[in-house]
Write an enzyme that holds these catalytic residues in place. Structure first.
Site, PDB file in Angstrom:
ATOM      1  N   GLU A 278       3.540  -5.507   7.493  1.00  0.00           N
ATOM      2  CA  GLU A 278       2.836  -4.740   8.024  1.00  0.00           C
ATOM      3  C   GLU A 278       2.993  -4.390   9.282  1.00  0.00           C
ATOM      4  O   GLU A 278       2.798  -3.191   9.885  1.00  0.00           O
ATOM      5  CB  GLU A 278       1.339  -5.039   7.729  1.00  0.00           C
ATOM      6  CG  GLU A 278       0.765  -4.747   6.256  1.00  0.00           C
ATOM      7  CD  GLU A 278       0.809  -5.746   5.316  1.00  0.00           C
ATOM      8  OE1 GLU A 278       1.871  -6.845   5.499  1.00  0.00           O
ATOM      9  OE2 GLU A 278       0.454  -5.887   4.173  1.00  0.00           O
TER      10      GLU A 278
ATOM     11  N   GLU B  31      -0.337  -9.471  -1.497  1.00  0.00           N
ATOM     12  CA  GLU B  31      -1.948  -9.719  -1.192  1.00  0.00           C
ATOM     13  C   GLU B  31      -2.475  -9.592  -2.843  1.00  0.00           C
ATOM     14  O   GLU B  31      -3.210 -10.304  -3.159  1.00  0.00           O
ATOM     15  CB  GLU B  31      -2.588  -8.570  -0.158  1.00  0.00           C
ATOM     16  CG  GLU B  31      -2.103  -8.703   0.805  1.00  0.00           C
ATOM     17  CD  GLU B  31      -2.758  -7.705   1.987  1.00  0.00           C
ATOM     18  OE1 GLU B  31      -2.637  -6.457   1.898  1.00  0.00           O
ATOM     19  OE2 GLU B  31      -3.495  -7.998   2.925  1.00  0.00           O
TER      20      GLU B  31
ATOM     21  N   GLY C 285       0.729  -5.185   0.764  1.00  0.00           N
ATOM     22  CA  GLY C 285      -0.739  -5.210  -0.280  1.00  0.00           C
ATOM     23  C   GLY C 285       0.050  -5.672  -1.554  1.00  0.00           C
ATOM     24  O   GLY C 285      -0.802  -6.341  -2.474  1.00  0.00           O
TER      25      GLY C 285
ATOM     26  N   ALA D  64       0.743  -1.153  -0.195  1.00  0.00           N
ATOM     27  CA  ALA D  64      -0.153  -0.118   0.016  1.00  0.00           C
ATOM     28  C   ALA D  64       0.841   1.272   0.047  1.00  0.00           C
ATOM     29  O   ALA D  64       2.040   1.242   0.471  1.00  0.00           O
ATOM     30  CB  ALA D  64      -0.840   0.125   1.249  1.00  0.00           C
TER      31      ALA D  64
END
Ligand code: 3H9
Length: 708
Positions: A130, A110, A107, A68
């Site tokens: 994270e 992910e 992310g 992210a």
């Protein structure tokens, strides 16, 4: 804006039956709003186009996707959300392939786990880091990773934040195929076409069953219970690690969509926590410290061969750091016996690694081949850079620098590893002050990350950039500091240590103070640190400063009394604590408490009670106030340089972001009000920093200076 900046961050093009979706969002392809929207549009385009049979996701540049966009955290969310993008990707009726050639983190992984097939090239790095930002994987990672790699392995990956190599990721079940080389596009296309030829179907991670029988379910939950117990002990006040385990539990206990909902709720809690703000600040601050004014002005000088003067603990630690960075090192000591000891100090580090199975004899021999012991300064005439690490005494250091000036080639960088001495004076002992700089390593120098790069008045800009380049090679965290007694770290430390001494004399025991400081998040309290470092070191400094100490300043003599007994801490078996039979964890010592009582009585102090909160208010106010003075004087460039100094060198809890970030979060008006209140007892010590007063008056915080 340049045209490159305006180019779409997600581009699609057809290659036969494959829709190639490439992400081009430098520097690391972070999943900012435009990338999320681009990915969503691309997948919708693929699903709507009957001619497209497969989708290939690749990253341009060095990274696949680094996660992210961390800069968006704390700002209002703009759709589409990453979970939405991942779910849409996974739901696609075309086969979706991710070709990973670099970092696929957070992310980024992910997204890859939502693809139907994953391919990795050798430079791929896969991880869910994270936790290092106070978060948990919030786009399905906590539900998909357990399905791909098993519950415990996934939980461990998320808790450690570690990056897996391509090979390790394949072994763990995260990757289906490994391909040599670095052409992700070619390898990805070949794989997609191979899958199409095999008539492969979309293969959704969400559909993988985990813990299908009562036994496997109970076993998985028991593993998580054990991990939770261990994590509660290890994570010391951190918020997100236990939430990660809750998510992993949800992956076992709940259907996929409910697991996702649970993850979302816990992710939001983490996102809103002050720990996330502190950790994200730390992440960026550590990358900002290398941005210094000299960087624009001067390229670093070349260096490959270096010399280290002194083979004591510090000199040996620096030598190991330099050898590990691939440099050739000549170590200088004054005689045969001392250099033999110096070499032994270096070898001890590598022998320790061999004993732990983390290094082979051959690897050690290859490293030691770059090490040259010597007792003659003349042998370093051709080195590019020298680091002096001799006894901390100005005259001794000046004598060394006179020798260096005599023997070293022109243009060699001459660095001193002093921790508080006047580097301008050391530079003045040479005919080339433009080449002299301070490199303040922290002990053990081969382990501690912080490197204060101390910039004296006459140093040339390219010497400063050379020092930063050295730090990078050594994998240190560099902070630029100006010359003053103690530079950034030790100068501020001296002041909050003094505050701790005052609190002790006024009524709290050293043990209560250490406990409060630990509860704040430090691994150790100040009196434990004194015992570990050796009380004699601070004692020598206090004696040195006695002549220049302001006679009006309050001076607490407890530590001197302790030292007068020969109690120098762990190495002598007692200091502020008792260490029976070489114990490493100290016990409270009634005799030390008696010394404290006697000193209070001698000064007429009536002891009062302090809560942990009162202790920390004073401890932190002293730290922040001196930090503001350090900033005002230009010793630190920005508040974030102080933060990084304390995070990397002084055990400040990372999740609080550093002392200046802490002050911003506590509120500067409150910190100033505390200082003003304490000043009623001791106006000399608690003199508010004018910069702090100015910021409060203007309604600003320290962070406003980071951005200036
Ligand atoms: C996440 O993904 C949450 C999701 O689960 C859920 C969402 C709903 N964003 O480190 P470098 C910048 S959390 C924005 O010097 P390297 C960095 O600041 C995220 N910027 O390079 C620097 O900028 P500048 C999980 C980022 O080659 C530049 O890129 N991901 C981001 O030594 C170069 O960085 C992570 O935690 C980012 N995500 O290392 C991964 N990442 O040039 C964090 C980097 O202006 N990143 N920047 O100073 C890393 O670990 C390293 O940057 C990486 C490259 C290994 C990728």
């Amino acid at each position: 804006m340049s045209s490159a900046a305006e180019a779409p961050v997600v581009q699609t093009r057809r290659d036969g039956d494959v829709l190639v979706v490439s992400i081009n969002n430098p520097p690391v392809n972070a999943l900012g709003q435009a990338v999320r929207a681009g990915l969503l549009a691309a997948i919708e385009q693929a699903d709507a186009d009957a001619a497209v049979r497969a989708v290939l996701i690749v990253g341009e540049g060095k990274a696949f996707i680094a996660g992210a966009d961390i800069r968006e955290f704390g700002k209002p969310a703009v759709p589409p959300s990453l979970p939405e993008v991942c779910n849409r990707l996974e739901a696609s009726n075309k086969i979706v392939v991710a070709a990973i050639h670099g970092p696929a983190l957070g992310g980024g992984l992910e997204v890859a786990m939502s693809a139907h097939y994953r391919l990795a090239l050798p430079a791929a790095k896969l991880g869910l880091p994270e936790v290092n930002l106070g978060l948990l994987p919030g786009a399905g990672g906590t539900q998909r990773a357990p399905r791909l790699m098993g519950v415990q392995a996934a939980a461990e990956l998320m808790l450690s934040g570690k990056h897996l190599s391509a090979k390790a990721a394949q072994a763990a079940g995260l990757v289906d195929k490994l391909v040599e080389g670095n052409d992700a596009l070619a390898a990805g296309l070949a794989y997609a076409n191979e899958l199409l030829a095999q008539n492969a179907r979309p293969r959704r991670t969400r559909d993988i069953a985990i813990a299908t029988t009562e036994e496997t379910r109970a076993a998985a939950l028991a593993e998580l219970d054990a991990l939770a117990a261990e994590t509660a002990k290890k994570s010391r006040g951190l918020f997100s690690p236990l939430k990660i385990i809750e998510c992993a539990r949800a992956a076992v206990e709940l259907p996929f969509d409910q697991g996702l909902a649970r993850e979302r709720a816990l992710f939001t809690e983490c996102l809103n926590s002050p720990q996330r703000a502190g950790l994200v600040h730390a992440f960026f601050a550590e990358r900002e410290t290398a941005k210094i004014p000299e960087a624009k002005a001067a390229a670093p000088r070349h260096f490959a061969k270096i010399a280290v003067i002194g083979g004591g603990t510090m000199g040996a630690g620096i030598t190991v750091s330099a050898l590990d960075a691939g440099l050739a090192v000549t170590m200088i000591e004054r005689d045969a016996e001392s250099i033999a000891r110096g070499q032994a100090n270096v070898e001890k580090v590598y022998n320790g690694l061999i004993a732990k199975g983390r290094m082979t004899e051959e690897a050690k021999a290859a490293i030691m081949a770059r090490y040259t012991p010597s007792t003659s300064y003349d042998s370093i005439a051709d080195v590019d850079l020298v680091i002096e690490a001799v006894f901390e005494d100005l005259e001794v250091k000046k004598a060394v620098f006179k020798e260096l000036d005599r023997v070293c080639k022109s243009g060699a960088v001459l660095a001193t590893n002093t921790s508080y001495l006047d580097i301008d004076a050391i530079a003045a002992a040479t005919s080339r002050p433009q080449d002299v700089i301070g490199l303040h390593f922290f002990s053990p120098a081969n382990i501690m990350k912080l490197l204060e790069i101390v910039v004296p008045a006459k140093v040339a800009p390219d010497v400063v950039t050379t020092a930063f380049e050295l730090a990078k090679k050594m994998k240190k965290v560099p902070v630029r500091a100006g010359v003053c007694d103690g530079f950034i770290g030790n100068r501020i430390l001296a002041v909050y240590k003094q505050a701790a001494d005052y609190i002790m004399e006024d009524g709290a025991s050293p043990y209560e103070i250490d406990e409060a400081v630990r509860a704040f998040g430090y691994p150790m309290g100040p009196f434990q640190v004194t015992d570990l470092a050796g009380g004699d070191i601070g004692w020598a400094t206090r004696k040195r400063r006695a002549a220049t100490r302001d006679p009006k300043a309050r001076y607490v003599e407890v530590a001197d009394r302790v030292c007068e007994n020969g109690w120098f801490g762990q190495k002598t078996g007692r200091g502020f604590y008792l260490y029976p039979q070489g114990a490493r964890v100290g016990q409270a010592d009634p005799e030390v408490l008696a010394i404290v009582d006697a000193e209070r009585a001698r000064k007429g102090v009536v002891p009062r009670k302090f809560t942990a909160d009162e202790i920390m208010r004073r401890y932190m106010a002293a730290m922040v106030n001196e930090g503001a003075k350090v900033l005002e004087e230009g010793i630190a460039l920005r508040p974030l340089d102080i933060d990084v100094t304390f995070l990397s060198g002084y055990g400040f809890p990372r999740w609080r972001g550093g002392p200046m970030k802490w002050a911003d979060m506590a509120g500067l008006p409150k910190v100033l009000a505390d200082i003003e209140e304490f000043a009623k007892e001791d106006a000399l010590f608690w003199k508010p920093a004018p910069l702090l007063q100015k910021l409060v008056a203007e309604g600003k915080d320290f962070d406003s200076l980071n951005k200036a």
